[in-house]
Design a protein around this motif. Structure first.
Motif, short mmCIF file in Angstrom:
data_model
loop_
_atom_site.label_atom_id
_atom_site.label_comp_id
_atom_site.label_asym_id
_atom_site.label_seq_id
_atom_site.Cartn_x
_atom_site.Cartn_y
_atom_site.Cartn_z
N TRP A 291 0.56 -0.93 -0.04
CA TRP A 291 0.32 0.13 0.52
C TRP A 291 1.14 1.14 0.32
O TRP A 291 2.20 1.55 1.15
N THR A 292 0.48 1.92 -0.85
CA THR A 292 1.38 3.33 -1.08
C THR A 292 0.71 4.61 -0.57
O THR A 292 -1.08 4.27 -0.76
N THR A 293 0.91 5.86 -1.23
CA THR A 293 0.52 6.81 -0.86
C THR A 293 -0.40 7.20 -2.16
O THR A 293 0.21 7.12 -3.13
N ILE A 294 -1.71 7.42 -1.98
CA ILE A 294 -2.19 7.56 -2.87
C ILE A 294 -2.40 9.08 -3.15
O ILE A 294 -2.86 10.41 -2.40
N GLU A 295 -1.87 9.19 -5.09
CA GLU A 295 -2.31 11.07 -5.28
C GLU A 295 -3.25 11.20 -6.36
O GLU A 295 -2.85 9.74 -7.26
N ARG A 296 -3.09 12.46 -6.34
CA ARG A 296 -3.51 12.31 -8.09
C ARG A 296 -4.10 14.07 -7.91
O ARG A 296 -3.33 15.01 -7.19
N PRO A 297 -4.38 13.88 -9.50
CA PRO A 297 -3.81 15.50 -10.15
C PRO A 297 -5.26 16.36 -10.17
O PRO A 297 -6.45 15.84 -10.25
N ILE A 298 -4.86 18.12 -9.93
CA ILE A 298 -5.52 18.72 -9.86
C ILE A 298 -5.19 19.38 -11.68
O ILE A 298 -3.90 19.46 -11.55
N ASP A 299 -6.42 19.80 -12.60
CA ASP A 299 -5.38 20.04 -13.67
C ASP A 299 -6.29 21.74 -13.98
O ASP A 299 -7.87 20.77 -14.17
N HIS A 300 -6.42 22.70 -13.33
CA HIS A 300 -7.97 23.21 -12.98
C HIS A 300 -7.83 24.32 -13.66
O HIS A 300 -6.81 25.24 -12.96
N TRP A 301 -9.23 25.23 -14.14
CA TRP A 301 -8.92 27.38 -13.53
C TRP A 301 -9.79 27.30 -12.63
O TRP A 301 -10.78 27.21 -12.65
N PHE A 302 -9.29 28.08 -11.43
CA PHE A 302 -10.48 28.56 -10.52
C PHE A 302 -10.75 29.87 -10.93
O PHE A 302 -9.51 30.71 -11.65
N THR A 303 -11.54 30.20 -10.54
CA THR A 303 -12.56 31.33 -10.68
C THR A 303 -13.41 32.44 -9.74
O THR A 303 -13.31 33.43 -9.46
N THR A 304 -13.84 31.13 -8.89
CA THR A 304 -14.20 32.20 -7.31
C THR A 304 -13.73 31.78 -6.47
O THR A 304 -13.67 29.96 -6.02
N PRO A 305 -13.83 32.54 -5.01
CA PRO A 305 -12.54 32.50 -4.30
C PRO A 305 -13.96 31.34 -2.98
O PRO A 305 -15.25 32.17 -3.85
N GLY A 306 -13.58 30.84 -2.39
CA GLY A 306 -13.80 30.30 -1.27
C GLY A 306 -14.63 28.43 -2.46
O GLY A 306 -15.18 27.78 -1.65
N LEU A 307 -14.44 28.49 -3.73
CA LEU A 307 -14.88 27.23 -4.80
C LEU A 307 -13.19 26.43 -5.02
O LEU A 307 -12.43 27.25 -4.49
N GLY A 308 -13.82 25.00 -5.17
CA GLY A 308 -12.56 24.89 -5.60
C GLY A 308 -13.07 23.43 -6.65
O GLY A 308 -13.43 23.40 -7.36
N TRP A 309 -12.05 22.22 -6.45
CA TRP A 309 -11.93 21.24 -7.53
C TRP A 309 -10.75 20.40 -7.01
O TRP A 309 -9.77 20.28 -6.20
N GLY A 310 -11.87 19.04 -7.00
CA GLY A 310 -11.26 17.75 -6.52
C GLY A 310 -11.76 16.67 -6.75
O GLY A 310 -12.28 16.27 -7.67
N TYR A 311 -12.02 15.54 -5.85
CA TYR A 311 -12.52 14.29 -5.88
C TYR A 311 -13.33 14.01 -5.14
O TYR A 311 -12.90 13.86 -3.63
N ASP A 312 -14.76 13.53 -5.32
CA ASP A 312 -15.67 12.72 -4.63
C ASP A 312 -15.39 12.02 -3.63
O ASP A 312 -15.68 11.76 -2.84
N GLU A 313 -15.04 10.94 -4.50
CA GLU A 313 -14.29 9.75 -4.01
C GLU A 313 -12.91 9.64 -4.40
O GLU A 313 -12.44 8.54 -4.91
N PHE A 314 -12.28 10.40 -3.15
CA PHE A 314 -10.47 10.17 -3.27
C PHE A 314 -10.16 8.80 -2.64
O PHE A 314 -8.64 8.54 -3.29
N ILE A 315 -10.10 8.07 -1.71
CA ILE A 315 -10.39 7.39 -1.19
C ILE A 315 -11.28 6.35 -0.99
O ILE A 315 -12.15 7.26 -0.30
N SER A 316 -11.19 5.24 -0.23
CA SER A 316 -12.31 4.40 -0.09
C SER A 316 -12.72 4.66 1.92
O SER A 316 -11.31 4.89 2.31
N LEU A 317 -13.64 4.74 2.39
CA LEU A 317 -13.24 4.60 3.42
C LEU A 317 -13.42 3.14 4.59
O LEU A 317 -13.13 3.33 5.17
#
Length: 350
Positions: A291-317
């Motif tokens: 088992w290793t560190t889980i890494e996922r990329p972000i490649d996104h244009w941000f336009t609004t403070p307080g909002l962001g980008w990422g993953y709804d399912e980053f790692i299973s419970l």
């Protein structure tokens, strides 16, 4: 000199690029043909267009009368305004002999000197000339891809050889219609220096590109959304957001994780911030081979403070709760973001 292929036109094919020169004529000294401007074949373009001219249209109902006149060398339209200047469309029915245009239709546009503010002022303009073709109900056009430079010493620019007179006068070609009618036109586009601009830059090397968030007592977190402390990279403030029980498609199944543009950031209208980064859930079993560190990329244009980008399912419970997999140890979860590229935009005037 601007020429045109008679055989191509009679067959109704698309005209080829015009070969030759575009010459300047001094409005006050028409006996002299200035050769200080040389148009290369790659800069001169002809074509057929359905759209009529935007700046001015000149329809003549007695064209042959002008052809037969020994006293009328040219016809000059009334002035028309474009870009704060007055212009006139000039037609030489028998061609401008002083500019090697004999046997052709010659077309020019002249600027009114009185509308030039000072003797040193120059006006840069794009010109596109039109000749109506009734048989196809469209317009033969000719233009130069370079701009034309007008001043008090150079008040008239154009093409001495737009169409051969034989081609123009042949009724089957459609330029003369209803016996003696024809129509010419021009688009004049005045170029002015831009007053607003922007500089877009992407920065890649940051002194401290990595932010690590150690979340203590992870299993006891209350609430759906948790934000890290604010951290600064690339001149902007950011947060990591985790939803321990998941949100959207990850609700009840996985932990969600996002990179957030801090809510207090100032973003100008229409500004976009490009970000490339990597989100991680750190595996705390240093010597784990499975088992290793889980890494996922972000490649996104941000336009609004307080909002962001990422993953709804980053790692299973299930993986988070499995002690042997090493993502939560001693009720501690470690997440991280590494910023790889962040853009900035400077606007002028600011």
């Amino acid at each position: 000199m601007l020429g045109f292929c008679l055989e191509t036109e009679e067959k109704g094919a698309q005209p080829n690029s015009i070969l030759g020169e575009a010459h300047y004529l001094n409005k006050d000294d028409l006996d002299i043909s200035s050769r200080d401007y040389k148009g290369s074949p790659s800069n001169l373009v002809t074509g057929m267009r359905d759209r009529p001219p935007m700046s001015y249209s000149l329809r003549m109902e007695s064209f042959n009368t002008l052809l037969q006149s020994n006293e009328t060398e040219r016809y000059e339209s009334r002035p028309f305004p474009v870009g704060g200047y007055n212009w006139s469309l000039i037609v030489y029915p028998n061609g401008n002999r002083q500019d090697s245009g004999s046997g052709f239709i010659s077309l020019y546009v002249a600027v009114d000197n009185s509308t030039l503010v000072s003797s040193h002022q120059e006006v840069f303009a794009d010109l596109r000339f039109y000749v109506f073709k009734r048989t196809e109900r469209n317009f033969f056009t000719v233009q130069d891809t370079d701009v034309w430079r007008y001043n008090i010493f150079k008040t008239m620019w154009g093409f001495p050889r737009v169409l051969p007179l034989d081609t123009f006068r042949n009724p089957s070609n459609g330029y003369l219609f209803n016996g003696d009618n024809c129509e010419f036109g021009v688009d004049v586009t005045v170029h002015s220096p831009f007053e607003s601009s922007e500089l877009f830059t992407v920065s890649r090397n940051f002194p401290n590109p990595r932010f690590t968030w150690t979340i203590q007592r992870f299993s006891t977190l209350v609430g759906d959304t948790h934000l890290s402390n604010t951290f600064s990279v690339g001149g902007r403030n950011w947060n990591i957001q985790v939803n321990p029980r998941g949100r959207s498609t990850g609700a009840g199944r996985a932990m969600s994780m996002y990179l957030i543009l801090n809510a207090n950031e100032k973003v100008r209208p229409n500004e976009k911030i490009y970000v490339r980064a990597r989100l991680r859930v750190i595996n705390q079993r240093i010597f784990s081979l499975l088992w290793t560190t889980i890494e996922r990329p972000i490649d996104h244009w941000f336009t609004t403070p307080g909002l962001g980008w990422g993953y709804d399912e980053f790692i299973s419970l299930d993986d988070l709760r499995d002690f042997w997999k090493g993502y939560v140890m001693g009720d501690v979860l470690i997440v991280e973001v590494e910023m790889e590229a962040i853009s900035s935009t400077n606007y002028f005037p600011s």
